[in-house]
Design a protein around this motif. Structure first.
Motif, PDB file in Angstrom:
ATOM      1  N   GLU A  58      -2.591  -6.457   3.129  1.00  0.00           N
ATOM      2  CA  GLU A  58      -2.488  -7.302   2.140  1.00  0.00           C
ATOM      3  C   GLU A  58      -2.519  -6.845   0.654  1.00  0.00           C
ATOM      4  OE1 GLU A  58      -4.010 -11.720   4.004  1.00  0.00           O
ATOM      5  OE2 GLU A  58      -5.577 -10.175   3.359  1.00  0.00           O
ATOM      6  N   TYR A  59      -3.233  -5.572   0.769  1.00  0.00           N
ATOM      7  CA  TYR A  59      -3.210  -4.631  -0.577  1.00  0.00           C
ATOM      8  C   TYR A  59      -3.680  -3.538   0.133  1.00  0.00           C
ATOM      9  CZ  TYR A  59      -8.327  -5.993  -0.161  1.00  0.00           C
ATOM     10  OH  TYR A  59      -9.466  -6.125   0.514  1.00  0.00           O
ATOM     11  N   SER A  62      -6.744  -2.874   2.416  1.00  0.00           N
ATOM     12  CA  SER A  62      -6.951  -4.178   2.985  1.00  0.00           C
ATOM     13  C   SER A  62      -7.417  -3.909   4.420  1.00  0.00           C
ATOM     14  CB  SER A  62      -5.972  -5.341   2.957  1.00  0.00           C
ATOM     15  OG  SER A  62      -6.411  -6.381   3.358  1.00  0.00           O
ATOM     16  N   GLU A  64      -6.644  -6.562   6.586  1.00  0.00           N
ATOM     17  CA  GLU A  64      -5.921  -7.345   7.148  1.00  0.00           C
ATOM     18  C   GLU A  64      -4.410  -7.523   6.583  1.00  0.00           C
ATOM     19  OE1 GLU A  64      -7.585 -11.464   6.514  1.00  0.00           O
ATOM     20  OE2 GLU A  64      -9.416 -11.075   7.396  1.00  0.00           O
ATOM     21  N   ARG A 110      -1.498  -7.875  -6.911  1.00  0.00           N
ATOM     22  CA  ARG A 110      -2.401  -8.246  -6.238  1.00  0.00           C
ATOM     23  C   ARG A 110      -3.401  -9.100  -7.227  1.00  0.00           C
ATOM     24  NH1 ARG A 110      -6.820  -3.185  -5.846  1.00  0.00           N
ATOM     25  NH2 ARG A 110      -7.575  -4.120  -7.815  1.00  0.00           N
ATOM     26  N   PHE A 115      -8.642 -12.926  -2.660  1.00  0.00           N
ATOM     27  CA  PHE A 115      -9.278 -12.083  -1.611  1.00  0.00           C
ATOM     28  C   PHE A 115     -10.706 -12.154  -2.434  1.00  0.00           C
ATOM     29  CE2 PHE A 115      -5.152 -10.199  -2.342  1.00  0.00           C
ATOM     30  CZ  PHE A 115      -4.803 -10.420  -0.920  1.00  0.00           C
ATOM     31  N   GLY A 254     -12.873  -2.303   3.092  1.00  0.00           N
ATOM     32  CA  GLY A 254     -11.662  -2.701   3.945  1.00  0.00           C
ATOM     33  C   GLY A 254     -11.525  -1.906   5.112  1.00  0.00           C
TER      34      GLY A 254
END
Length: 273
Positions: A58-59, A62, A64, A110, A115, A254
């Motif tokens: 996701e970034y 991250s 995820e 972002r 988040f 992360g």
């Protein structure tokens, strides 16, 4: 999330008239053959577009992934009216020897509101990276290098080098696998891995990273030719952040390992000729 992309000529000939039948005291005159000048070659452009789906972090940092679009473009061949050509008229053939081209990467924005773990950090706009690439290829090996400059979300310089071993189990199936090294300057590292004093918190302390090697990884790719114009293409990537990027509080909260998967359909387009 990232969104990763025969000369035809004609000749007109005059047709000579057949010789007249001649008697014993007659002669037949053969008319001159008229040959027209070659018609100028028509410009021709061939390129390939790819569209599909991809799963990427996701970034940067991250733990995820998010599902999004996978779009790609590759230049195949160009012939000019003056007869000069670039590329290969066979869109499925790999370029052999040393070749040069363009390089492009798109990085989505972002937004920290999306988040919870990034609360307090500034938003980063979407960025487009434009640059050049150099590649050296053989039948079963290829190496490349790319340099790009960012516009929008970051204004830094990045570079990537890599190599692939290439296998061709069938005439239609091509497999490749090899290492990747990614580099970024101070501006790039500050944007995606830095934390200013104003942004800092107990969970994300201030951090000022230097540029250098950002990550090292590997990519496995596959391509299948359905017919002359349609194909399937996919890849699995893994990378691990290194040096200052790996030490960033953003990455440490992360994951320093990033996985990506993409799969798409390709279509060859030919214009002119």
């Amino acid at each position: 999330m990232l969104i990763r992309l025969a000369t035809v000529s004609s000749l007109a000939l005059g047709i000579a008239a057949p010789a007249l039948a001649a008697g014993p005291e007659q002669t037949a005159t053969q008319p001159d053959v008229m040959v027209a000048a070659p018609a100028p070659a028509k410009p021709k452009l061939m390129f390939t577009l790819r569209g599909g789906v991809a799963s990427n972090p996701e970034y940067f940092g991250s733990d995820e992934n998010a599902i999004g679009a996978d779009l790609g473009f590759s230049f195949n061949y160009l012939s000019l009216r003056n007869g000069r050509t670039f590329g290969n008229p066979d869109p499925w053939a790999d370029s052999m020897g040393l070749t040069f081209g363009g390089s492009f990467r798109f990085i989505e924005e972002r937004k920290t509101d999306d988040f919870n773990e990034l609360a307090g950090l500034n938003d980063i706009d979407a960025a487009a990276e434009l640059g050049v690439s150099m590649r050296y290829g053989t039948e079963h090996f290829a190496a490349f290098g790319e340099v790009r400059r960012g516009f929008g979300g970051h204004e830094g310089w990045v570079g990537e080098v890599g190599a692939d071993a290439i296998l061709r189990p069938t005439d239609r199936l091509r497999l490749s696998m090899g290492p990747r090294l990614f580099f970024g300057d101070d501006a790039y590292s500050d944007t995606y891995f830095g934390i200013t004093a104003a942004e800092s918190s107990a969970a994300l302390p201030a951090y000022d990273p230097d540029g250098g090697m950002v990550s090292a990884g590997v990519e496995f790719g596959a391509r299948y030719q359905i017919n002359d114009v349609w194909g399937l293409e996919g890849a699995v990537t893994w990378e691990k952040f290194t040096d200052d990027a790996a030490d960033s509080p953003i990455v440490q909260q992360g994951s320093d390992e990033q996985w990506g998967v993409r799969f798409g359909v390709t279509r060859v387009f030919s214009i002119g000729g």
